[in-house]
Design an enzyme around this catalytic site. Structure first.
Site, PDB file in Angstrom:
ATOM      1  N   THR A  36     -13.193  -4.664   2.694  1.00 36.87           N
ATOM      2  CA  THR A  36     -14.133  -4.236   3.738  1.00 36.87           C
ATOM      3  C   THR A  36     -14.682  -5.484   4.421  1.00 36.87           C
ATOM      4  OG1 THR A  36     -15.850  -4.018   2.042  1.00 36.87           O
ATOM      5  CG2 THR A  36     -14.726  -1.996   2.738  1.00 36.87           C
ATOM      6  N   LYS A  67     -12.011  -6.107  -4.817  1.00 35.39           N
ATOM      7  CA  LYS A  67     -12.653  -6.358  -3.532  1.00 35.39           C
ATOM      8  C   LYS A  67     -14.152  -6.452  -3.751  1.00 35.39           C
ATOM      9  CE  LYS A  67     -14.576  -3.881  -1.041  1.00 35.39           C
ATOM     10  NZ  LYS A  67     -16.052  -3.585  -0.777  1.00 35.39           N
ATOM     11  N   THR A 107     -20.914  -5.590  -6.753  1.00 33.72           N
ATOM     12  CA  THR A 107     -20.619  -4.524  -5.798  1.00 33.72           C
ATOM     13  C   THR A 107     -19.172  -4.670  -5.430  1.00 33.72           C
ATOM     14  OG1 THR A 107     -22.837  -4.434  -4.962  1.00 33.72           O
ATOM     15  CG2 THR A 107     -21.145  -3.525  -3.562  1.00 33.72           C
TER      16      THR A 107
END
Length: 272
Positions: A173, A199, A210
């Site tokens: 992302t 990721k 996260t």
């Protein structure tokens, strides 16, 4: 210390005998028994951006997973936890989308996560509870589920061993680069491979950071032992990272073992 030892060619000890770990080129499909496919299905606006991944084992794999400790948990986290518990750690595939977290989306989001698992299961001829789901991206926005379903139907027939780097890019992302790694482990019982991709860039805090993480191995490992190894290794890696002190609704770390190498891991060879 472990990675420094790997780079020096250090020998480690298991089952009373030496074993070695060597870095190799590759990632999540470097271990035998796994295939992956990555496509653009339309979750991300950029038509050239990959945004859907199916990671599949050739048969049912032993699996374990760790999830966010955030009290607000996304639909894919809730569903994947239910599926891995219900199946006893027997997993055929993980379906992942980027660009939309499917978090804070209520009952429609839960229905969409279930549909992602069901569509993947139908395409692979397995039970929905043998499929795990992960999503990453914008929170509070509904998935364009028709596009995701179409993407799954395109991705599964294209599953192959050579698409690991595409998968690592498709889960990104805000990451600036893909993250993947693989090693071979040589033991007195034979050699096996461990590969992975992850990721995560911002919103990194201890206890899962996260991120999404996907680990595979072709060792033959029971769900109990792979869970033990995942918890132990995450304690000093994914659970020891801080960037800005925020945790996410979607943090998930998965580990799958295909057994394709024929090298059995038990209490004696657990250190390897």
């Amino acid at each position: 210390q472990f990675w420094a030892g790997v780079k020096r060619g250090k020998r480690f000890m298991a089952d009373g005998k030496d074993f070695t770990v060597a870095l190799i080129q590759g990632g999540v499909v470097s271990p035998g028994g796994f295939r992956t496919s990555a496509v653009h299905c339309g979750v991300k606006a950029n038509a050239s951006a990959l945004d859907l991944v199916v990671l599949a084992a050739d048969g049912l794999a032993s699996a374990a997973a760790l999830f966010t400790t955030n009290l607000a948990q996304a639909a894919p986290v809730i569903l994947s936890r239910e599926h891995i518990d219900f199946s006893g750690g027997a997993v055929r595939a993980i379906v992942v989308n980027s660009g939309c977290a499917n978090a804070c989306t209520g009952p429609p989001g839960q229905a969409h996560a279930k549909l992602m698992a069901a569509e993947t299961a139908a395409a692979l001829d397995c039970a929905p509870h043998n499929v795990l789901v992960a999503s990453t991206g914008v929170i509070g926005v509904g998935l364009p589920i028709d596009r995701v379903v179409a993407g799954i139907r395109t991705a599964v027939p294209a599953l192959a061993r050579g698409h690991g780097s595409d998968a690592a890019r498709a889960i990104m992302t805000t990451d600036l680069f893909p993250k993947e790694c693989a090693v071979t482990v040589t033991t007195p019982r034979g050699a096996f491979t461990v590969g992975g991709m992850a990721k995560g860039a911002g919103m990194i805090e201890p206890n899962m950071a996260t991120m999404l993480g996907f680990l595979t191995t072709d060792a033959a490992v029971s769900p109990v032992i792979i869970r033990r190894a995942l918890e132990a290794s995450a304690r000093d890696t994914f659970n020891a990272i801080t960037v800005d002190g925020e945790s996410s609704t979607n943090d998930s770390l998965f580990a799958l073992a295909s057994g394709a190498s024929g090298v059995a891991i038990d209490d004696a060879t657990y250190p390897a």
